[in-house]
Design a protein around this motif. Sequence first.
Motif, PDB file in Angstrom:
ATOM      1  N   ALA A 265       0.977   3.912  -3.043  1.00 61.17           N
ATOM      2  CA  ALA A 265       0.534   5.271  -2.703  1.00 61.17           C
ATOM      3  C   ALA A 265       1.621   6.291  -2.997  1.00 61.17           C
ATOM      4  O   ALA A 265       1.328   7.426  -3.417  1.00 61.17           O
ATOM      5  CB  ALA A 265       0.119   5.336  -1.236  1.00 61.17           C
TER       6      ALA A 265
ATOM      7  N   LYS B 173       0.833  -1.208   0.000  1.00 59.65           N
ATOM      8  CA  LYS B 173       0.000   0.000   0.000  1.00 59.65           C
ATOM      9  C   LYS B 173       0.864   1.253   0.000  1.00 59.65           C
ATOM     10  O   LYS B 173       0.579   2.224  -0.713  1.00 59.65           O
ATOM     11  CB  LYS B 173      -0.927   0.006   1.214  1.00 59.65           C
ATOM     12  CG  LYS B 173      -2.158  -0.853   1.065  1.00 59.65           C
ATOM     13  CD  LYS B 173      -3.063  -0.726   2.289  1.00 59.65           C
ATOM     14  CE  LYS B 173      -4.344  -1.540   2.109  1.00 59.65           C
ATOM     15  NZ  LYS B 173      -5.214  -1.468   3.319  1.00 59.65           N
TER      16      LYS B 173
ATOM     17  N   GLY C  23      -5.188  -0.737  -4.246  1.00 58.30           N
ATOM     18  CA  GLY C  23      -5.589   0.327  -5.162  1.00 58.30           C
ATOM     19  C   GLY C  23      -6.142  -0.152  -6.481  1.00 58.30           C
ATOM     20  O   GLY C  23      -6.698   0.626  -7.255  1.00 58.30           O
TER      21      GLY C  23
END
Length: 235
Positions: free
Chosen positions: A176, A172, A201
């Motif tokens: 990100a 993550k 995502g």
Amino acid sequence: MRAFGNNTNARLPVLFLLDASSSMNGIVRGDHQQVLRQEYADGINWNIVTGDNLITRMDELNAGLQRFISDILADPLAKLAVDVAVMTFAQTVATVKEFGPIRESDAGLKISTSQENETLLGKAVELALAELDSRKRTYRKHGVEYYQPWLVVMTDGVPTSARHRELEGRLKVLTADRKLSVFVFGIGRADLSELSCISPGRPPMQINDQMFPELFAWLSRSARMVSMSMPGDGV
């Protein structure tokens, strides 16, 4: 060093992490199939069959991989930019192609099915991330620009350990921070809820196991689009 000196194009590192466990011998089409017995592998009961003109998932996967290679070779810019590694996993992880450009000699690249029945997905993803980190350090050492790396994971099994769940937070953060793009594809009866742990995502996608050439053609088109952009651009 010679390769980086002769080609100053920005690189798109693409690492294919492909399931090679015994379940990839699953038949997708063929004639006169006869069930001989049942076996348990990768968390699923399988019919062991005999027949004519049998095409397995691994056969289709190899056809797709060769489609990707031929598409990249046919594009002069992508041929310079796309930097590919291929790793397989079951109980163990193996490197089939180390990071480097696609060459004519790769046109016959094929992967083989392992006799191992386990699918240690977490261990494989950890090693793939280490390989991508190493490649980025090599780029920086030689002053080579690079695009956001791709990790392409394809599996048809149920992970046989929980190690992949421990990587969810790390993945993550990487996605990100735009340091990694992850594409996860579940083949056949793969458990997408388990695969979502390594696909932050972007939900994991189900693959029709007879559509590998079309999938790899989409990946090659996407890679060619990235190679025509500037590093850092949103594509």
